[in-house]
Design a protein around this motif. Structure first.
Motif, PDB file in Angstrom:
ATOM      1  N   PRO A 266       0.830  -1.208   0.000  1.00  0.00           N
ATOM      2  CA  PRO A 266       0.000   0.000   0.000  1.00  0.00           C
ATOM      3  C   PRO A 266       0.861   1.253   0.000  1.00  0.00           C
ATOM      4  CG  PRO A 266      -0.891  -1.600   1.541  1.00  0.00           C
ATOM      5  CD  PRO A 266       0.442  -2.138   1.082  1.00  0.00           C
ATOM      6  N   THR A 267       0.385   2.268  -0.692  1.00  0.00           N
ATOM      7  CA  THR A 267       1.130   3.524  -0.790  1.00  0.00           C
ATOM      8  C   THR A 267       0.581   4.585   0.150  1.00  0.00           C
ATOM      9  OG1 THR A 267      -0.314   4.154  -2.628  1.00  0.00           O
ATOM     10  CG2 THR A 267       1.798   3.127  -3.184  1.00  0.00           C
ATOM     11  N   HIS A 268      -0.593   4.314   0.751  1.00  0.00           N
ATOM     12  CA  HIS A 268      -1.240   5.306   1.607  1.00  0.00           C
ATOM     13  C   HIS A 268      -1.670   4.662   2.929  1.00  0.00           C
ATOM     14  CE1 HIS A 268      -1.331   7.219  -2.301  1.00  0.00           C
ATOM     15  NE2 HIS A 268      -1.719   8.348  -1.751  1.00  0.00           N
ATOM     16  N   THR A 269      -1.798   5.503   3.958  1.00  0.00           N
ATOM     17  CA  THR A 269      -2.151   5.013   5.290  1.00  0.00           C
ATOM     18  C   THR A 269      -3.007   6.039   6.020  1.00  0.00           C
ATOM     19  OG1 THR A 269      -1.274   4.259   7.414  1.00  0.00           O
ATOM     20  CG2 THR A 269      -0.019   5.957   6.271  1.00  0.00           C
ATOM     21  N   GLU A 270      -3.740   5.577   7.039  1.00  0.00           N
ATOM     22  CA  GLU A 270      -4.557   6.491   7.833  1.00  0.00           C
ATOM     23  C   GLU A 270      -3.806   6.999   9.060  1.00  0.00           C
ATOM     24  OE1 GLU A 270      -7.992   4.668   9.497  1.00  0.00           O
ATOM     25  OE2 GLU A 270      -6.929   2.857  10.120  1.00  0.00           O
ATOM     26  N   ASN A 271      -2.628   6.472   9.291  1.00  0.00           N
ATOM     27  CA  ASN A 271      -1.864   6.864  10.480  1.00  0.00           C
ATOM     28  C   ASN A 271      -1.202   8.215  10.265  1.00  0.00           C
ATOM     29  OD1 ASN A 271      -2.465   4.438  11.849  1.00  0.00           O
ATOM     30  ND2 ASN A 271      -0.868   3.387  10.696  1.00  0.00           N
ATOM     31  N   ASP A 275       3.063   8.515   8.456  1.00  0.00           N
ATOM     32  CA  ASP A 275       3.269   8.265   7.041  1.00  0.00           C
ATOM     33  C   ASP A 275       4.721   8.497   6.621  1.00  0.00           C
ATOM     34  OD1 ASP A 275       1.579  10.788   7.678  1.00  0.00           O
ATOM     35  OD2 ASP A 275       2.873  11.426   6.026  1.00  0.00           O
ATOM     36  N   ILE A 276       5.399   9.441   7.289  1.00  0.00           N
ATOM     37  CA  ILE A 276       6.796   9.717   6.940  1.00  0.00           C
ATOM     38  C   ILE A 276       7.670   8.508   7.285  1.00  0.00           C
ATOM     39  CG2 ILE A 276       8.787  11.194   7.407  1.00  0.00           C
ATOM     40  CD1 ILE A 276       6.848  13.456   8.002  1.00  0.00           C
ATOM     41  N   PHE A 277       7.405   7.927   8.455  1.00  0.00           N
ATOM     42  CA  PHE A 277       8.210   6.791   8.896  1.00  0.00           C
ATOM     43  C   PHE A 277       7.853   5.513   8.131  1.00  0.00           C
ATOM     44  CE2 PHE A 277       7.738   9.699  12.510  1.00  0.00           C
ATOM     45  CZ  PHE A 277       9.069   9.986  12.769  1.00  0.00           C
ATOM     46  N   LEU A 278       6.610   5.422   7.691  1.00  0.00           N
ATOM     47  CA  LEU A 278       6.163   4.240   6.957  1.00  0.00           C
ATOM     48  C   LEU A 278       6.415   4.364   5.456  1.00  0.00           C
ATOM     49  CD1 LEU A 278       2.750   3.652   8.780  1.00  0.00           C
ATOM     50  CD2 LEU A 278       4.881   2.374   9.102  1.00  0.00           C
ATOM     51  N   ASP A 279       6.980   5.485   5.030  1.00  0.00           N
ATOM     52  CA  ASP A 279       7.213   5.764   3.613  1.00  0.00           C
ATOM     53  C   ASP A 279       5.907   5.684   2.828  1.00  0.00           C
ATOM     54  OD1 ASP A 279       8.770   6.477   1.440  1.00  0.00           O
ATOM     55  OD2 ASP A 279       9.148   4.400   0.857  1.00  0.00           O
ATOM     56  N   LYS A 280       4.853   6.203   3.433  1.00  0.00           N
ATOM     57  CA  LYS A 280       3.543   6.217   2.787  1.00  0.00           C
ATOM     58  C   LYS A 280       2.929   7.601   2.894  1.00  0.00           C
ATOM     59  CE  LYS A 280       2.550   1.367   3.895  1.00  0.00           C
ATOM     60  NZ  LYS A 280       1.675   0.453   4.672  1.00  0.00           N
ATOM     61  N   LYS A 281       1.974   7.853   2.061  1.00  0.00           N
ATOM     62  CA  LYS A 281       1.239   9.107   2.092  1.00  0.00           C
ATOM     63  C   LYS A 281      -0.047   8.910   2.893  1.00  0.00           C
ATOM     64  CE  LYS A 281       2.852  10.162  -2.596  1.00  0.00           C
ATOM     65  NZ  LYS A 281       2.427  10.393  -3.998  1.00  0.00           N
TER      66      LYS A 281
END
Length: 427
Positions: A266-271, A275-281
Motif C-alpha cells: 500500500p502507498t497510503h495510510t490512515e496513520n 506516514d513519513i516513517f512508513l514511507d507512505k502518504k
C-alpha cells in the motif's frame, strides 16, 4: 475440489463436496468448455471484424472482456506508460489533457486490440476515450466463437449465478460467465490475465467458490493469486474492497522467467504523522479530491430517497474517504458539504440543514480516479428522462475499476514485462 448441488427441502440446494485431482478438474473443465463451444455458431460478421485486428510486435496486446467504460483498461495503459517514462512523468500526462494523453499514450507498453461488452452507453464511452482500439464487440460472451490472440487479458467477470445455499460450478449444467473467460484464455493463451470482482467472492459457498475458480484457472494453465485490496490504500479517495485474481501463465512466464506476482505494498495510510516513517502518504480525502467542485459540481441525480437509502449514514465528512461508489445514481453517496446525517432510530437516519444532495457525475468520476478529460456518454436517448440518462453514466462509473487501483495492481507486471520479456523480444 468440485462442488455439486444436492436437492433438499423447499427447493434449497446444499453443496456436496467432491475431492478431485488436478487432472480430473481439468478433464471436467475442458469437457464443459468443449460443450459450450459446440453450442456457439460461427458468426461471419464476427470473423470479419477480427480480420481488422492490429496487434503490435513491440507491445503487449490486450484483450478486454466485460470492458465497460474502461477503468481497468485505462489503469493498465497508465501503468505501461509509467514503466517507460517514470511514474511522475506519466501522472503529469494523465492529469493534463486528453490531447496530451492521446499524444503520449502510444508510449505505453500495452496496446488494446479488442474489447467486448453489452452495455451500449459504456461502449460509446469507451470508443470516445480509446480511439485506437480496433475491434469493439457488443456481444454476449457466451455467443462469441473466436477470441483473438493476445499477451494479456483483463476483465471483471460477473458471478450472479452463485446461490446463497452454495456454489454451482463446472460440472453443473448451467452456464457461468467465468467459464467463458477461461474459454477465452484457452484460445488466446496470454502470458497474464487480470480479473476483478467483488469482495463477496471470497466467502461465497464458505470459500469453496473461490477455491473452485482458482483450480479451474489452474487447469487452464495459470498460477492464480487472489488479492483482497482496499482502493484507499492505493491513493483512491474511497473505501472500496475488491478481489483481484492475477493469473500468470505457468509455461510462458513462471517456468521460463521464474516470475511470481507479488502484491504491491500500500502507498497510503490512515496513520497521520506516521506516514513519513512508513514511507507512505496519508489517505486522499474528499476535500482533496472534489473540494474544488463544491460550487460547480455539474449534473447530479435528483429525486426522492427510499427507506433503504435512509436506513444508514450516506454522508462522509470532508476529511474522510467516500463510501463505495455504486452503479446507481439513486444510491450515490451524499456530498460531504453541510451538516452530517443523524441516526433517529433502528435503520433510520435523517438529513439536517438544507445542504443535502447526491454527489454529481463529475464528483464520483473523480472519486473513481478518472481524469477530468475522460468523457462519459449517456447514450443521447431523448426518449428517457434526464435522471434516466444521468443514471446510465452513474452505472458506468460505479461499475468501473478505479483507475489508480488498476494501475497499482498492474504495475509490478508492467515493470517485469518491460525489463524481461520485451527486452528479450527486442534482442
Amino acid at each position: 475440489m468440485v462442488v455439486v448441488e444436492k436437492k433438499r427441502a423447499r427447493g434449497k440446494f446444499k453443496p456436496e463436496l467432491r475431492n478431485l485431482t488436478a487432472s480430473e478438474v481439468k478433464e471436467i473443465l475442458l469437457k464443459k468448455i468443449s460443450e459450450e463451444e459446440l453450442a456457439v455458431p460461427e458468426d461471419m460478421e464476427e470473423l470479419k471484424k477480427l480480420s481488422k485486428l492490429n496487434p503490435l510486435k513491440d507491445k503487449f496486446n490486450v484483450v478486454s472482456l466485460f470492458s465497460g467504460a474502461g477503468g481497468l483498461d485505462l489503469g493498465l495503459e497508465l501503468a505501461g506508460l509509467s514503466t517507460v517514462l517514470g511514474d511522475s512523468a506519466a501522472m503529469d500526462i494523465f492529469n493534463s489533457s486528453k490531447k496530451n494523453w492521446d499524444k503520449n499514450r502510444s508510449k505505453s507498453i500495452f496496446h488494446t486490440i479488442y474489447t467486448n461488452d453489452m452495455f451500449k452507453e459504456a461502449n460509446m464511452t469507451y470508443k470516445e476515450n480509446f480511439p485506437s482500439t480496433v475491434v469493439q464487440m457488443a456481444k454476449d460472451i457466451r455467443k462469441v466463437s473466436k477470441f483473438p490472440d493476445c499477451q494479456i487479458m483483463v476483465g471483471g467477470f460477473p458471478c450472479p449465478g452463485f446461490s446463497e445455499a452454495g456454489p454451482r460450478l463446472v460440472d453443473d449444467p448451467r452456464n457461468f460467465l467465468y467459464i467463458h473467460f477461461i474459454r477465452a484464455l484457452l484460445q488466446a493463451q496470454p502470458e497474464f490475465f487480470i480479473a476483478e470482482n467483488v469482495k463477496g467472492m471470497m466467502t461465497l459457498g464458505h470459500g469453496e467458490v473461490l477455491k473452485q475458480i482458482i483450480s479451474d484457472f489452474a487447469a487452464a494453465g495459470y498460477t492464480v493469486t487472489p488479492n483482497l485490496v482496499n482502493a484507499r490504500d492505493y491513493g483512491v479517495p474511497q473505501s472500496r474492497e475488491r478481489v483481484f485474481l492475477i493469473g500468470v501463465h505457468k509455461e510462458k512466464v513462471e517456468k521460463k522467467y521464474g516470475y511470481k506476482y507479488k502484491l504491491p505494498s500500500p502507498t497510503h495510510t490512515e496513520n497521520e504523522g506516521l506516514d513519513i516513517f512508513l514511507d507512505k502518504k496519508p489517505f486522499v480525502t474528499l476535500k482533496e479530491a472534489i473540494g474544488d467542485l463544491e460550487d460547480a459540481p455539474g449534473p447530479y441525480y435528483e429525486g426522492a430517497y427510499s427507506t433503504i437509502y435512509m436506513s444508514r449514514n450516506r454522508k462522509k465528512s470532508w476529511n474522510e474517504q467516500s463510501f463505495t461508489i455504486q452503479a446507481s445514481g439513486r444510491q450515490a453517496p451524499q456530498h460531504p458539504g453541510g451538516d452530517p446525517m443523524t441516526k433517529i432510530g433502528k435503520n433510520k437516519w435523517q438529513f439536517n440543514g438544507d445542504n443535502n444532495r447526491r454527489m454529481s457525475i463529475k464528483e464520483i468520476a473523480r472519486i473513481q480516479t478518472f481524469p477530468d478529460w475522460f468523457k462519459f456518454s449517456d447514450g443521447e436517448n431523448l426518449n428517457i428522462s434526464k435522471n434516466g440518462r444521468i443514471d446510465k453514466v452513474y452505472k458506468q462509473i460505479g461499475n468501473a475499476v478505479p483507475v489508480l487501483l488498476a494501475k497499482a495492481m498492474v504495475q509490478p507486471i508492467s515493470d517485469f514485462i518491460y525489463k524481461e520479456i520485451l527486452k528479450e523480444h527486442a534482442s
